[in-house]
Design a protein around this motif. Structure first.
Motif, PDB file in Angstrom:
ATOM      1  N   SER A 121       0.829  -1.202   0.000  1.00 26.51           N
ATOM      2  CA  SER A 121       0.000   0.000   0.000  1.00 26.51           C
ATOM      3  C   SER A 121       0.868   1.259   0.000  1.00 26.51           C
ATOM      4  O   SER A 121       0.561   2.239  -0.677  1.00 26.51           O
ATOM      5  N   ALA A 122       1.975   1.234   0.747  1.00 29.55           N
ATOM      6  CA  ALA A 122       2.881   2.382   0.794  1.00 29.55           C
ATOM      7  C   ALA A 122       3.554   2.579  -0.558  1.00 29.55           C
ATOM      8  O   ALA A 122       3.727   3.714  -1.020  1.00 29.55           O
ATOM      9  N   LYS A 123       3.907   1.477  -1.201  1.00 29.69           N
ATOM     10  CA  LYS A 123       4.552   1.557  -2.514  1.00 29.69           C
ATOM     11  C   LYS A 123       3.589   2.166  -3.537  1.00 29.69           C
ATOM     12  O   LYS A 123       3.962   3.012  -4.342  1.00 29.69           O
ATOM     13  N   GLY A 124       2.324   1.726  -3.478  1.00 26.63           N
ATOM     14  CA  GLY A 124       1.309   2.258  -4.383  1.00 26.63           C
ATOM     15  C   GLY A 124       1.092   3.749  -4.181  1.00 26.63           C
ATOM     16  O   GLY A 124       0.950   4.509  -5.141  1.00 26.63           O
ATOM     17  N   LYS A 125       1.083   4.180  -2.922  1.00 29.55           N
ATOM     18  CA  LYS A 125       0.915   5.594  -2.615  1.00 29.55           C
ATOM     19  C   LYS A 125       2.080   6.415  -3.155  1.00 29.55           C
ATOM     20  O   LYS A 125       1.896   7.506  -3.688  1.00 29.55           O
ATOM     21  N   ALA A 126       3.297   5.866  -3.049  1.00 30.23           N
ATOM     22  CA  ALA A 126       4.486   6.556  -3.541  1.00 30.23           C
ATOM     23  C   ALA A 126       4.435   6.706  -5.066  1.00 30.23           C
ATOM     24  O   ALA A 126       4.768   7.762  -5.606  1.00 30.23           O
ATOM     25  N   VAL A 127       3.989   5.665  -5.744  1.00 27.74           N
ATOM     26  CA  VAL A 127       3.892   5.711  -7.207  1.00 27.74           C
ATOM     27  C   VAL A 127       2.853   6.740  -7.638  1.00 27.74           C
ATOM     28  O   VAL A 127       3.088   7.527  -8.561  1.00 27.74           O
ATOM     29  N   ARG A 128       1.701   6.745  -6.963  1.00 27.04           N
ATOM     30  CA  ARG A 128       0.658   7.710  -7.305  1.00 27.04           C
ATOM     31  C   ARG A 128       1.117   9.144  -7.063  1.00 27.04           C
ATOM     32  O   ARG A 128       0.825  10.052  -7.852  1.00 27.04           O
ATOM     33  N   ALA A 129       1.846   9.363  -5.978  1.00 29.76           N
ATOM     34  CA  ALA A 129       2.358  10.704  -5.666  1.00 29.76           C
ATOM     35  C   ALA A 129       3.341  11.164  -6.746  1.00 29.76           C
ATOM     36  O   ALA A 129       3.314  12.321  -7.182  1.00 29.76           O
ATOM     37  N   GLU A 130       4.199  10.257  -7.191  1.00 32.11           N
ATOM     38  CA  GLU A 130       5.172  10.589  -8.244  1.00 32.11           C
ATOM     39  C   GLU A 130       4.468  10.922  -9.559  1.00 32.11           C
ATOM     40  O   GLU A 130       4.849  11.853 -10.268  1.00 32.11           O
ATOM     41  N   MET A 131       3.422  10.168  -9.886  1.00 32.57           N
ATOM     42  CA  MET A 131       2.664  10.441 -11.108  1.00 32.57           C
ATOM     43  C   MET A 131       1.997  11.819 -11.041  1.00 32.57           C
ATOM     44  O   MET A 131       1.947  12.553 -12.024  1.00 32.57           O
ATOM     45  N   ALA A 132       1.471  12.161  -9.869  1.00 25.32           N
ATOM     46  CA  ALA A 132       0.837  13.461  -9.680  1.00 25.32           C
ATOM     47  C   ALA A 132       1.860  14.573  -9.860  1.00 25.32           C
ATOM     48  O   ALA A 132       1.573  15.631 -10.464  1.00 25.32           O
ATOM     49  N   GLU A 133       3.082  14.383  -9.351  1.00 27.12           N
ATOM     50  CA  GLU A 133       4.157  15.375  -9.493  1.00 27.12           C
ATOM     51  C   GLU A 133       4.516  15.569 -10.963  1.00 27.12           C
ATOM     52  O   GLU A 133       4.722  16.690 -11.432  1.00 27.12           O
ATOM     53  N   ARG A 134       4.591  14.467 -11.711  1.00 33.63           N
ATOM     54  CA  ARG A 134       4.929  14.556 -13.136  1.00 33.63           C
ATOM     55  C   ARG A 134       3.858  15.319 -13.916  1.00 33.63           C
ATOM     56  O   ARG A 134       4.163  16.107 -14.800  1.00 33.63           O
ATOM     57  N   LYS A 135       2.573  15.064 -13.577  1.00 39.83           N
ATOM     58  CA  LYS A 135       1.478  15.783 -14.254  1.00 39.83           C
ATOM     59  C   LYS A 135       1.548  17.276 -13.943  1.00 39.83           C
ATOM     60  O   LYS A 135       1.320  18.121 -14.802  1.00 39.83           O
TER      61      LYS A 135
END
Length: 139
Positions: A121-135
């Motif tokens: 779950s923590a890994k998924g949250k980190a990936v989503r946060a990174e995607m949001a930063e890229r957008k």
């Protein structure tokens, strides 16, 4: 009074030949037949779909090397109709078993201690946060 009957001299299921060179279907009334001189075979009359096929056969061309023939297309997997469905390979499941000198419960305890725990779950949250930063960086 004279009655006229229409006679159909052909049958609805007339025999269709296969071209000796191209393997195309030859419909009745079309194509050409060739009888070679001193031909030692069980099939002395060779049917050809068109003069082009006959000419290539007489030049001793191999139909496997001529791209428009059915033989070439079959060998090079160009037709989708003749593809067969692949069989599904059943995935083998691993079964935990006891080894001589170690019981199954002991082996599972040792594996549980040494296996690194990954918080998905923590890994998924980190990936989503990174995607949001890229957008946000793109805008």
């Amino acid at each position: 009074k004279v009655t006229v009957s229409v006679l159909y001299w052909f049958d609805a299921t007339m025999r269709k030949d296969e071209c000796e060179f191209s393997s195309f279907i030859i419909h009745p009334g079309t194509g050409r037949r060739y009888v070679p001189f001193a031909f030692l075979s069980t099939k002395p009359v060779l049917p050809f779909a068109r003069p082009k096929c006959m000419a290539l056969y007489l030049r001793k061309k191999n139909p496997r090397t001529v791209p428009w023939t059915r033989t070439f297309r079959r060998l090079h997997k160009k037709t989708s109709a003749e593809t067969t469905a692949r069989r599904r390979v059943h995935k083998s499941s691993r079964v935990a078993r006891a080894i001589v000198g170690a019981e199954l419960s002991y082996i599972q305890e040792v594996r549980a201690k040494h296996a690194p725990k990954v918080d998905r779950s923590a890994k998924g949250k980190a990936v989503r946060a990174e995607m949001a930063e890229r957008k946000a960086a793109k805008k």
